[in-house]
Design a protein around this motif. Structure first.
Motif, mmCIF file in Angstrom:
data_model
loop_
_atom_site.group_PDB
_atom_site.id
_atom_site.type_symbol
_atom_site.label_atom_id
_atom_site.label_comp_id
_atom_site.label_asym_id
_atom_site.label_seq_id
_atom_site.Cartn_x
_atom_site.Cartn_y
_atom_site.Cartn_z
ATOM 1 N N ARG A 83 0.838 -1.207 0.000
ATOM 2 C CA ARG A 83 0.000 0.000 0.000
ATOM 3 C C ARG A 83 0.870 1.251 0.000
ATOM 4 O O ARG A 83 0.598 2.219 -0.714
ATOM 5 C CB ARG A 83 -0.937 -0.021 1.208
ATOM 6 N N ALA A 84 1.936 1.234 0.797
ATOM 7 C CA ALA A 84 2.853 2.378 0.855
ATOM 8 C C ALA A 84 3.488 2.627 -0.511
ATOM 9 O O ALA A 84 3.610 3.776 -0.950
ATOM 10 C CB ALA A 84 3.932 2.144 1.913
ATOM 11 N N ILE A 88 3.289 6.057 -2.513
ATOM 12 C CA ILE A 88 4.521 6.750 -2.909
ATOM 13 C C ILE A 88 4.498 7.028 -4.405
ATOM 14 O O ILE A 88 4.838 8.119 -4.859
ATOM 15 C CB ILE A 88 5.767 5.914 -2.531
ATOM 16 N N GLN A 89 4.054 6.041 -5.163
ATOM 17 C CA GLN A 89 4.084 6.145 -6.625
ATOM 18 C C GLN A 89 3.002 7.069 -7.176
ATOM 19 O O GLN A 89 3.230 7.775 -8.153
ATOM 20 C CB GLN A 89 3.931 4.753 -7.223
ATOM 21 N N HIS A 90 1.822 7.071 -6.553
ATOM 22 C CA HIS A 90 0.682 7.751 -7.161
ATOM 23 C C HIS A 90 0.179 8.977 -6.412
ATOM 24 O O HIS A 90 -0.825 9.555 -6.826
ATOM 25 C CB HIS A 90 -0.474 6.765 -7.342
ATOM 26 N N THR A 91 0.827 9.357 -5.322
ATOM 27 C CA THR A 91 0.401 10.559 -4.597
ATOM 28 C C THR A 91 1.616 11.409 -4.259
ATOM 29 O O THR A 91 2.752 10.955 -4.368
ATOM 30 C CB THR A 91 -0.327 10.215 -3.268
ATOM 31 N N GLY A 92 1.362 12.593 -3.824
ATOM 32 C CA GLY A 92 2.428 13.478 -3.380
ATOM 33 C C GLY A 92 2.513 13.541 -1.865
ATOM 34 O O GLY A 92 3.132 14.450 -1.322
ATOM 35 N N LEU A 93 1.913 12.579 -1.176
ATOM 36 C CA LEU A 93 1.936 12.577 0.283
ATOM 37 C C LEU A 93 3.364 12.445 0.796
ATOM 38 O O LEU A 93 4.202 11.784 0.178
ATOM 39 C CB LEU A 93 1.103 11.419 0.841
ATOM 40 N N SER A 94 3.625 13.044 1.948
ATOM 41 C CA SER A 94 4.943 12.903 2.566
ATOM 42 C C SER A 94 5.091 11.479 3.098
ATOM 43 O O SER A 94 4.102 10.771 3.308
ATOM 44 C CB SER A 94 5.098 13.904 3.714
ATOM 45 N N ARG A 128 13.612 6.899 -7.481
ATOM 46 C CA ARG A 128 13.800 5.966 -8.584
ATOM 47 C C ARG A 128 12.513 5.825 -9.398
ATOM 48 O O ARG A 128 12.556 5.822 -10.628
ATOM 49 C CB ARG A 128 14.218 4.603 -8.036
ATOM 50 N N VAL A 129 11.369 5.733 -8.717
ATOM 51 C CA VAL A 129 10.086 5.584 -9.409
ATOM 52 C C VAL A 129 9.757 6.845 -10.196
ATOM 53 O O VAL A 129 9.365 6.776 -11.354
ATOM 54 C CB VAL A 129 8.954 5.247 -8.404
#
Length: 151
Positions: A83-84, A88-94, A128-129
């Motif tokens: 889920r993380a 990480i890949q699809h949001t700009g959340l910290s 990297r992503v």
């Protein structure tokens, strides 16, 4: 006195087909996995999962591992990391927000488990992503597509 050494050729023994005895029923496995995924961001106790299956904690833990190959805690941890990675890949959340969203107690614990699981810390994984996504966008168009773009 010397004893003669006998060598015998043994036929290879094939592994007997493993039958999954002692695991959760498919219905219980679906129920508990759904419960885990719905409450991934919350604190989950194995006792709660066992109660949902009407089993003792120890029997549930053994049956879950027999069914999935993972202990309940390890399976939950894998789902949280997965889920993380999506967040990480699809949001700009910290990373702090992501760690809390995925049910980790704090960012340090999240980073430790992520690094142990993926072999790279979450910040470096994000870099990297993002770099990979940018390079896909920056790839030149095929020759046929370039002709249509210029016309």
């Amino acid at each position: 006195m010397a004893y003669p050494q006998h060598t015998t050729a043994r036929a290879p023994v094939s592994e007997p087909h493993k039958i999954n005895i002692g695991g959760l029923s498919p219905q219980r496995e679906r129920l508990v996995k759904q419960l885990i995924l719905e409450r991934l961001g919350d604190s989950l106790e194995v006792t709660e999962l066992a109660e949902a299956c009407a089993l003792s904690r120890s029997h549930f833990s053994r049956a879950f591992k027999c069914s999935t190959g993972y202990s309940p805690q390890d399976w939950i941890r894998q789902q949280r990391i997965a889920r993380a990675k999506q967040l990480i890949q699809h949001t700009g959340l910290s990373l702090t927000q992501i760690s809390l969203e995925c049910g980790f107690c704090d960012q340090a614990h999240f980073c430790h488990l992520f690094t142990r699981s993926e072999g790279i810390n979450p910040f470096a994984w994000r870099c990297r992503v993002v770099k990979g996504l940018e390079s896909k966008r920056a790839q030149p168009l095929p020759a046929a597509a370039q002709l249509h773009a210029t016309v």
